[in-house]
Design a protein around this motif. Sequence first.
Motif, PDB file in Angstrom:
ATOM      1  N   ILE A  19       0.837  -1.208   0.000  1.00 44.36           N
ATOM      2  CA  ILE A  19       0.000   0.000   0.000  1.00 44.36           C
ATOM      3  C   ILE A  19       0.872   1.258   0.000  1.00 44.36           C
ATOM      4  O   ILE A  19       0.642   2.196  -0.768  1.00 44.36           O
ATOM      5  CB  ILE A  19      -0.943  -0.010   1.230  1.00 44.36           C
ATOM      6  N   GLN A  20       1.895   1.253   0.862  1.00 46.18           N
ATOM      7  CA  GLN A  20       2.804   2.411   0.926  1.00 46.18           C
ATOM      8  C   GLN A  20       3.468   2.658  -0.422  1.00 46.18           C
ATOM      9  O   GLN A  20       3.574   3.787  -0.891  1.00 46.18           O
ATOM     10  CB  GLN A  20       3.916   2.167   1.966  1.00 46.18           C
ATOM     11  N   GLN A  21       3.891   1.554  -1.041  1.00 45.23           N
ATOM     12  CA  GLN A  21       4.616   1.661  -2.296  1.00 45.23           C
ATOM     13  C   GLN A  21       3.728   2.227  -3.400  1.00 45.23           C
ATOM     14  O   GLN A  21       4.154   3.093  -4.169  1.00 45.23           O
ATOM     15  CB  GLN A  21       5.106   0.265  -2.695  1.00 45.23           C
ATOM     16  N   VAL A  22       2.481   1.751  -3.443  1.00 48.14           N
ATOM     17  CA  VAL A  22       1.548   2.239  -4.467  1.00 48.14           C
ATOM     18  C   VAL A  22       1.279   3.725  -4.248  1.00 48.14           C
ATOM     19  O   VAL A  22       1.226   4.515  -5.203  1.00 48.14           O
ATOM     20  CB  VAL A  22       0.234   1.431  -4.438  1.00 48.14           C
ATOM     21  N   ARG A  23       1.141   4.100  -2.978  1.00 50.05           N
ATOM     22  CA  ARG A  23       0.884   5.507  -2.678  1.00 50.05           C
ATOM     23  C   ARG A  23       2.035   6.379  -3.168  1.00 50.05           C
ATOM     24  O   ARG A  23       1.838   7.407  -3.815  1.00 50.05           O
ATOM     25  CB  ARG A  23       0.684   5.668  -1.169  1.00 50.05           C
ATOM     26  N   GLU A  24       3.274   5.925  -2.880  1.00 49.36           N
ATOM     27  CA  GLU A  24       4.440   6.706  -3.287  1.00 49.36           C
ATOM     28  C   GLU A  24       4.592   6.757  -4.808  1.00 49.36           C
ATOM     29  O   GLU A  24       4.781   7.812  -5.388  1.00 49.36           O
ATOM     30  CB  GLU A  24       5.713   6.096  -2.681  1.00 49.36           C
ATOM     31  N   LEU A  25       4.469   5.574  -5.440  1.00 52.32           N
ATOM     32  CA  LEU A  25       4.682   5.504  -6.887  1.00 52.32           C
ATOM     33  C   LEU A  25       3.667   6.340  -7.648  1.00 52.32           C
ATOM     34  O   LEU A  25       3.968   6.889  -8.714  1.00 52.32           O
ATOM     35  CB  LEU A  25       4.608   4.054  -7.364  1.00 52.32           C
ATOM     36  N   SER A  26       2.451   6.436  -7.111  1.00 52.82           N
ATOM     37  CA  SER A  26       1.401   7.163  -7.826  1.00 52.82           C
ATOM     38  C   SER A  26       1.394   8.638  -7.408  1.00 52.82           C
ATOM     39  O   SER A  26       0.528   9.394  -7.854  1.00 52.82           O
ATOM     40  CB  SER A  26       0.045   6.542  -7.552  1.00 52.82           C
ATOM     41  N   GLY A  27       2.331   9.011  -6.535  1.00 59.64           N
ATOM     42  CA  GLY A  27       2.350  10.384  -6.057  1.00 59.64           C
ATOM     43  C   GLY A  27       1.076  10.737  -5.297  1.00 59.64           C
ATOM     44  O   GLY A  27       0.609  11.875  -5.319  1.00 59.64           O
ATOM     45  N   GLY A  28       0.489   9.726  -4.647  1.00 59.32           N
ATOM     46  CA  GLY A  28      -0.702   9.973  -3.849  1.00 59.32           C
ATOM     47  C   GLY A  28      -1.994   9.994  -4.652  1.00 59.32           C
ATOM     48  O   GLY A  28      -3.072  10.191  -4.087  1.00 59.32           O
ATOM     49  N   LYS A  29      -1.894   9.775  -5.959  1.00 61.66           N
ATOM     50  CA  LYS A  29      -3.120   9.821  -6.775  1.00 61.66           C
ATOM     51  C   LYS A  29      -3.948   8.552  -6.630  1.00 61.66           C
ATOM     52  O   LYS A  29      -5.152   8.572  -6.810  1.00 61.66           O
ATOM     53  CB  LYS A  29      -2.763  10.027  -8.256  1.00 61.66           C
ATOM     54  N   LEU A  30      -3.240   7.457  -6.358  1.00 62.24           N
ATOM     55  CA  LEU A  30      -3.951   6.184  -6.169  1.00 62.24           C
ATOM     56  C   LEU A  30      -4.117   5.950  -4.679  1.00 62.24           C
ATOM     57  O   LEU A  30      -3.202   5.476  -4.012  1.00 62.24           O
ATOM     58  CB  LEU A  30      -3.144   5.043  -6.784  1.00 62.24           C
ATOM     59  N   GLU A  31      -5.270   6.286  -4.163  1.00 66.04           N
ATOM     60  CA  GLU A  31      -5.518   6.151  -2.724  1.00 66.04           C
ATOM     61  C   GLU A  31      -6.402   4.924  -2.531  1.00 66.04           C
ATOM     62  O   GLU A  31      -7.590   4.959  -2.829  1.00 66.04           O
ATOM     63  CB  GLU A  31      -6.205   7.436  -2.249  1.00 66.04           C
TER      64      GLU A  31
END
Lengths: 233, 110
Positions: free
Chosen positions: B30-42
């Motif tokens: 979850i943390q990784q997805v948040r970072e990779l998407s620049g917070g766009k994928l919540e």
Amino acid sequence: MFDLDAAITDWRMQLANRSMATEQIDELDTHLRDAVDSLTEQGFASPEEAFWLARRRLGEPQELVPEYHKVDGALVAKRRMLWMMLGFLAGGAVATALGGLAATGVSLAAAGGWSGSVSGLISVLVLGAGWLVIFMWGTRMLEPGRWPAWNARSGWAIAAGLLLITLMGQALSFANSLWLPRMMTAETYGHSLMWTTLGAQVIRVNLLLAVVIAVGVLSGALRGSSRPTSTAS
Amino acid sequence: MISKELIAASTKPMVLSVLARGESYGYAIIQQVRELSGGKLEWSEGMLYPVLHRLERDKLITSRWQTSESGRKRKYYRLTAGGTRAMRRERQQWLAVHDSLVAVWGAAHV
């Protein structure tokens, strides 16, 4: 004073009550603790606030569990079916074991010189008491946290236990049916058998039904609101 | 803000792709997805675990429990060979959609 472990235990219980598997609960438990740590380390929240926030982000148990069930709906149904069959088998094993004990009751009474009818009634009493004890024990064991956690050996242990109980009951019954006709007259044996057969039926059907209904009504389980609802303090 | 439907549709390729970079566990994914998407994928966090559960049932990923240095038991997931193939298929499809959209927009001089 807020107790994080107690709050998490309570939350786990709510998931378990909705029949989520222990392994899945363990995984969510770790997630919750990671999230709480991260929130408190940043200094944003007290442990209590962090817990509630992390819990909310993860989703409330009533939203979370259906998501899992969507994935393996068939598995949940199959598991329930297996538990029902296990209950049926356990009932058979217990009936066999108690039948063996009841027959032993007849033998002992007959050896003590009692008449066939009295011996038969004694066996019926043994049977009734046996079922009552099993039933009381069973209802007590249904309370949460009474059973040890399920592990890879549990299934084998249950199967072996049931087999052992059944074999013991059968051995007792067999020994008694070899021994009883040899030491009783045919008439006495017939009398005791009549009581035993009738008594076994009455107990297995009437008495158990009465107990189930009585306990069900008293505990509210038959009124449809049996699910314990607890809130974290 | 990305719509719910799009987030739901992209969860599987996203999880497979994150795991293609190496073994990981729920919270870290979850943390990784948040970072990779620049917070766009919540993601709503609870949503991930049933998805992991399904991917594991479909044998696209496998898991093992490991205790971290802090003594916390974590369930680590990694791709199976089938999961790697599924990830490549997903990538082709998403890139095809992406390329088509870009081509259309390019033609319209947006």
